[in-house]
Design an enzyme around this catalytic site. Structure first.
Site, short mmCIF file in Angstrom:
data_model
loop_
_atom_site.label_atom_id
_atom_site.label_comp_id
_atom_site.label_asym_id
_atom_site.label_seq_id
_atom_site.Cartn_x
_atom_site.Cartn_y
_atom_site.Cartn_z
N HIS A 1 0.78 -1.31 -0.05
CA HIS A 1 0.08 -0.13 0.05
C HIS A 1 0.79 1.10 -0.07
O HIS A 1 1.91 1.49 0.97
CB HIS A 1 -0.83 -0.15 1.23
N PRO B 1 -3.51 -0.25 18.93
CA PRO B 1 -3.34 -0.99 17.43
C PRO B 1 -3.30 0.19 16.52
O PRO B 1 -3.09 -0.05 15.26
CB PRO B 1 -4.56 -1.88 17.33
N LYS C 1 1.64 -0.58 15.27
CA LYS C 1 3.09 -0.54 15.58
C LYS C 1 3.54 -1.62 16.33
O LYS C 1 4.74 -1.96 16.29
CB LYS C 1 3.55 0.65 16.53
C1 PHB Z 1 -5.14 -4.51 10.90
O1 PHB Z 1 -5.71 -5.39 11.73
O2 PHB Z 1 -4.96 -4.83 9.75
C2 PHB Z 1 -4.71 -3.18 11.15
C3 PHB Z 1 -4.81 -2.68 12.59
C4 PHB Z 1 -4.85 -1.43 12.99
C5 PHB Z 1 -4.03 -0.59 11.93
C6 PHB Z 1 -3.99 -1.04 10.41
C7 PHB Z 1 -4.09 -2.18 10.35
O3 PHB Z 1 -3.85 0.64 12.39
#
Ligand code: PHB
Ligand code: APR
Length: 389
Positions: A72, A292, A296
């Protein structure tokens, strides 16, 4: 049994550390409390920084990520009924890869198996000993017998609730914590993602995130009260709520379907300092937790594993403990920047019960600034794609 490094925990931190050490010729044993299937059953985030992918490549575990991962170049921020794109590649020259943590763990498990390294799953009562001396040991119970491993170092990669950090006397640790007053309700569904890139949405009803695992499997989250239970959220209620928190175009094109996984996770920022206690070294969630937002957690586990493996390589190859001595400070410098970034993203995007209408207006002002200022966009992008290590 004797080994150079006894690793506690077979999550991403322990498995990646084990493979890096192996590429440097340093033998190691992993002790894991659960079965491999249990470890693989935990659904976590799925976004890899380029630095993390490079580490997987370095240990020969990156092929499937390159074949199946989705690269991405940007993300979208939704607020005030509109979506705004942040072109991270234009801002930084870097991209991120969508590839589930479960898949990373599986690839690392296979690489470890292929290398013939010892892993003890279902090891009970794992306990680090004598790490303040030059002769640390780890004991564990397996099949009714107590076993002991003599080693040079113990790597505590056993997550937030592990035994490693808990074995250190409290007066030797300083902890820093922020608990957020909401959780994330997440679902996984075999439906095509609503949009090719991730959408982070700030909405008066609460935060929402549209992410994915592949072009056929989606992962969606909505902010929810901490005391909500999964049973409170039948699929239909989830999809309705998600649609209400998205812009009209996204809501109209959202493909819904049965949830194949549904869970609620609390959000927390936590750091334990230092990350080294004599010959016990912590890495990953054992030392720090981030919310989340920005994904990170896994990437920090990877940079810790890199710093620690490099320090241990210096110790064995160059007979110097300078790397080990600096490990904690080096790792924490990067950790705190990711803690700051994920706290900032969380603060900008969620509905906070205590900041009221004033707080909500400040968030909108900040979002509007971020999507209209080249410097602000670059700052977000630099952190999102991952700071160097
Ligand atoms: C995901 O679970 O794909 C995910 C979680 C938090 C994010 C980005 C992706 O900030
Ligand atoms: N003995 C042996 N193993 C243990 C013990 C113990 N006492 N306690 C915990 N473990 C194991 C857990 O079962 C788990 O498999 O340690 C492993 C820790 O793995 P993770 O929790 O995945 O932590 P880490 O490897 O640091 O990975 C960090 O995972 O939690 C996510 O968001 C986080 O993505 C980040 C990544």
């Amino acid at each position: 049994m004797r080994t150079k490094v006894a690793i506690i925990g077979a999550g991403p931190a322990g498995l990646l550390l084990g493979q890096l050490l192996r590429t440097y010729g340093i033998d190691n044993v992993i002790l894991e409390r659960h079965t491999p299937d249990y470890v693989l059953g935990r659904i976590r985030a799925g976004l890899l920084e380029e630095g993390t992918v490079k580490l997987l490549d370095e240990v020969g575990a990156g092929q499937r990520a390159h074949a199946e991962g989705l690269v991405h170049d940007g993300i979208e921020l939704a607020f005030g009924g509109e979506r705004h794109r942040i072109d991270m590649k234009a801002a930084t020259g870097k991209t991120v890869m969508i590839y589930g943590q479960t898949e990373v763990t599986l690839d690392l498990m296979h690489a470890r198996e292929a290398a013939g390294l010892v892993s003890v799953y279902e090891a009970a009562d794992v306990m680090p000993h004598d790490f303040d001396s030059d002769h640390p040991r780890v004991t564990y119970l397996k099949d009714g017998t107590t076993h002991e491993i003599d080693c040079d170092f113990i790597a505590g990669c056993d997550g937030f609730h592990g035994v490693s950090r808990a074995s250190v006397k409290p007066s030797a640790i300083e902890t820093f914590e922020r608990v957020y007053p909401f959780g994330w309700l997440g679902i996984l569904s075999d439906t095509p993602p609503v949009s090719p890139e991730l959408i982070y949405s700030n909405h008066a009803r609460g935060f929402a995130l549209c992410t994915m695992r592949s072009t056929r499997r989606s992962r969606y989250y909505v902010q929810c009260p901490l005391d909500d239970r999964v049973e409170d959220w039948p699929d239909e209620r989830f999809w309705d709520e998600l649609k209400r928190r998205l812009d009209q175009r996204a809501a109209d094109s959202l493909v819904t379907g049965p949830a194949i996984e549904k869970s609620i996770a609390p959000l927390r920022s936590f750091v334990a300092e230092p990350m080294r206690f004599g010959r016990l070294l912590l890495a990953g969630d054992a030392a720090h937790i981030v919310p989340p937002t920005g994904a990170k957690g896994l990437n920090l586990a990877a940079s810790d594993a890199h710093y620690l493996a490099t320090a241990l390589r210096e110790y064995y190859d160059e007979k110097t403990s300078a790397g080990i001595d600096h490990y904690s400070a080096t790792a924490l410098t990067r950790v705190w920047k990711a803690v700051r970034f994920s706290w900032w993203m969380t603060s900008m995007l969620h509905k906070f019960p205590d900041t009221g209408a004033f707080g909500a207006r400040i968030q909108l002002a900040e979002l509007d600034y971020v999507v209209n200022s080249k410097s602000a966009m670059t700052s977000l992008s630099e952190n999102y794609v991952g700071l160097p290590f």
